[in-house]
Design an enzyme around this catalytic site. Structure first.
Site, mmCIF file in Angstrom:
data_model
loop_
_atom_site.group_PDB
_atom_site.id
_atom_site.type_symbol
_atom_site.label_atom_id
_atom_site.label_comp_id
_atom_site.label_asym_id
_atom_site.label_seq_id
_atom_site.Cartn_x
_atom_site.Cartn_y
_atom_site.Cartn_z
ATOM 1 N N HIS A 226 10.864 -84.588 165.221
ATOM 2 C CA HIS A 226 11.945 -83.936 164.492
ATOM 3 C C HIS A 226 11.915 -82.459 164.867
ATOM 4 C CE1 HIS A 226 13.996 -82.145 161.001
ATOM 5 N NE2 HIS A 226 14.493 -83.345 160.737
ATOM 6 N N ASP B 257 3.291 -85.257 161.120
ATOM 7 C CA ASP B 257 4.517 -85.198 160.321
ATOM 8 C C ASP B 257 4.637 -86.549 159.630
ATOM 9 O OD1 ASP B 257 7.069 -85.343 159.303
ATOM 10 O OD2 ASP B 257 8.096 -84.893 161.179
ATOM 11 N N LYS C 68 12.284 -87.381 150.264
ATOM 12 C CA LYS C 68 12.299 -88.665 150.961
ATOM 13 C C LYS C 68 11.436 -89.703 150.241
ATOM 14 C CE LYS C 68 13.358 -87.092 155.670
ATOM 15 N NZ LYS C 68 13.733 -85.709 155.395
ATOM 16 N N CYS D 60 18.514 -84.413 164.123
ATOM 17 C CA CYS D 60 17.511 -83.355 164.290
ATOM 18 C C CYS D 60 16.398 -83.799 165.238
ATOM 19 C CB CYS D 60 16.919 -82.935 162.950
ATOM 20 S SG CYS D 60 18.107 -82.117 161.865
#
Length: 403
Positions: A115, A192, A218, A356
């Site tokens: 990302h 991540d 999220k 992204c």
């Protein structure tokens, strides 16, 4: 699984049943999260840490209990959990603080699948400090090229930054293996976990990564809150990321002594209400059981793949066998945005764009794609509604009736 816990699914979209397939961007919120935040603001709200009156003490208890709940959720210690404004800020914190010691010629490794928050951050640090940025490729199926990662690692490597699960393809990367390789070379690893933490149990002691970043929104919690896990011994050696109130031990005209982690990295008034929401969200998914969620979503992912595989006009991006419930695809001759707009008319919410992740999109030969992503509240009826709407949309475009 428990769709009734989420009030938004009582709503109609353009008169149709809501089929929400954009959880990779942001998940919907269960009623318990909404109520917990509302109740806190109604009854217990005050600033934290600095007050000696009852309301402040109660707010501080809420805030620190949230930290403990998050720590337990990912099997970490409370002192290793830093609250930030987003997962993006978590990555930037590591770059600005841990990365401060990097010298010209030092190397950072990322993957092409990152990302932008875990790519651009390191790209810019490399440019600023004259570092070497090495980018690990993927296979055509979307798997990480571990052979290339091993070849890139050397005694100049300071950090490896990898996604645990691609937000574009759903491909899962073996963080435990990557961390072991990084440590053999004397480097640290940042994962991540924005997508990974939502779909499967996480154990920081087992993964052995040095940093792990994820966002609350999220994970069925609120926006405006992120989490950074960092190994205690590393956090203790890192300088502050920002300066301000509540991150100091003492301040004089001549000098300032900074607080121990995690307070050192939490300058200013924190997102107090949001931490209450995140705590409740973590309690909610823990009560359902992350193992049960993983199994349920695994079955639904297979069902979604089966549906997309049956459509000859769909080209899926990333076909790795071990993947999560994120599906990006293109249809030749039809722009992804047009597909998304028509699906919206059917009450189906998907995302269109580069998500992204432009380097990954380019690696897969596209500039834009449609993305449908699953959450614990989705069911087979959602998948069937999506497939039917997609067939309808493509039929309209191919016949020239739309566009």
């Amino acid at each position: 699984m428990n769709k009734e816990d989420f009030p938004i699914f009582k709503e109609k979209i353009r008169g149709k049943r809501l089929t929400y397939l954009d959880s990779a961007a942001s998940a919907q919120k269960p009623l318990c999260v909404i109520q917990a935040m509302s109740d806190f603001m109604l009854r217990d709200y005050a600033n934290v840490h600095r007050g000696i009156y009852l309301l402040s003490e109660k707010a501080t208890q809420h805030f620190e209990q949230a930290r403990k709940t998050v720590a337990d959720f990912i099997r970490a210690d409370e002192g290793e959990i830093v609250f930030t404004r987003s997962a993006t800020e978590s990555v930037n914190l590591v770059a600005s603080s841990f990365g401060e010691s990097f010298k010209e010629g030092d190397e950072i490794i990322v993957s092409v699948a990152e990302h932008h928050s875990n790519f651009v951050t390191w790209q810019q640090l490399a440019a600023k400090k004259n570092l070497v940025l090495r980018v690990v490729d993927i296979t055509d199926e979307g798997a990480l090229r571990f052979d290339q990662l091993e070849a890139f690692l050397n005694n100049k490597t300071k950090l490896v930054a990898l996604t645990q699960m691609s937000n574009l393809t759903g491909s899962r990367f073996d963080i435990k293996k990557a961390a072991a390789l990084a440590h053999q070379a004397g480097a640290k690893l940042l994962a991540d976990g924005c997508q990974g933490v939502v779909h499967a149990p996480q154990d920081m002691k087992e993964l052995d990564c040095d940093f792990y970043a994820f966002s609350a929104h999220k994970l069925y919690g609120p926006t405006g809150l992120g989490v950074l896990y960092g190994k205690r011994e590393i956090l203790e050696q890192m300088p502050p990321y920002q300066y301000g109130g509540d991150m100091v031990k003492s301040v004089t005209i001549e000098k300032t002594a900074f607080a121990d982690p995690p307070a050192r990295f939490e300058a200013g008034t924190p997102a107090i209400v949001q931490t209450v929401g995140l705590q409740k969200a973590v309690e909610y998914v823990s009560r359902l059981s992350m193992k049960r969620i993983e199994a349920y979503e695994g079955e639904l992912t297979a069902y979604m793949k089966e549906g997309l595989d049956s459509l000859p006009f769909v080209r899926q991006l990333g076909t790795q066998k071990e993947k999560g419930g994120v599906f990006s695809f293109v249809v030749d001759g039809v722009h992804p945005q047009d597909i998304a707009m028509v699906l919206d008319q059917e009450g189906v919410c998907v995302r269109a764009g580069h998500h992204c992740a432009q380097p990954l999109s380019e690696r897969l030969g596209v500039s834009s794609s449609v993305r449908a992503s699953l959450g614990l509240y989705n069911d087979k009826e959602d998948v069937e509604a999506f497939i039917a709407a997609l067939e309808k949309a493509v039929s309209f475009f191919k016949k020239g009736k739309i566009g």
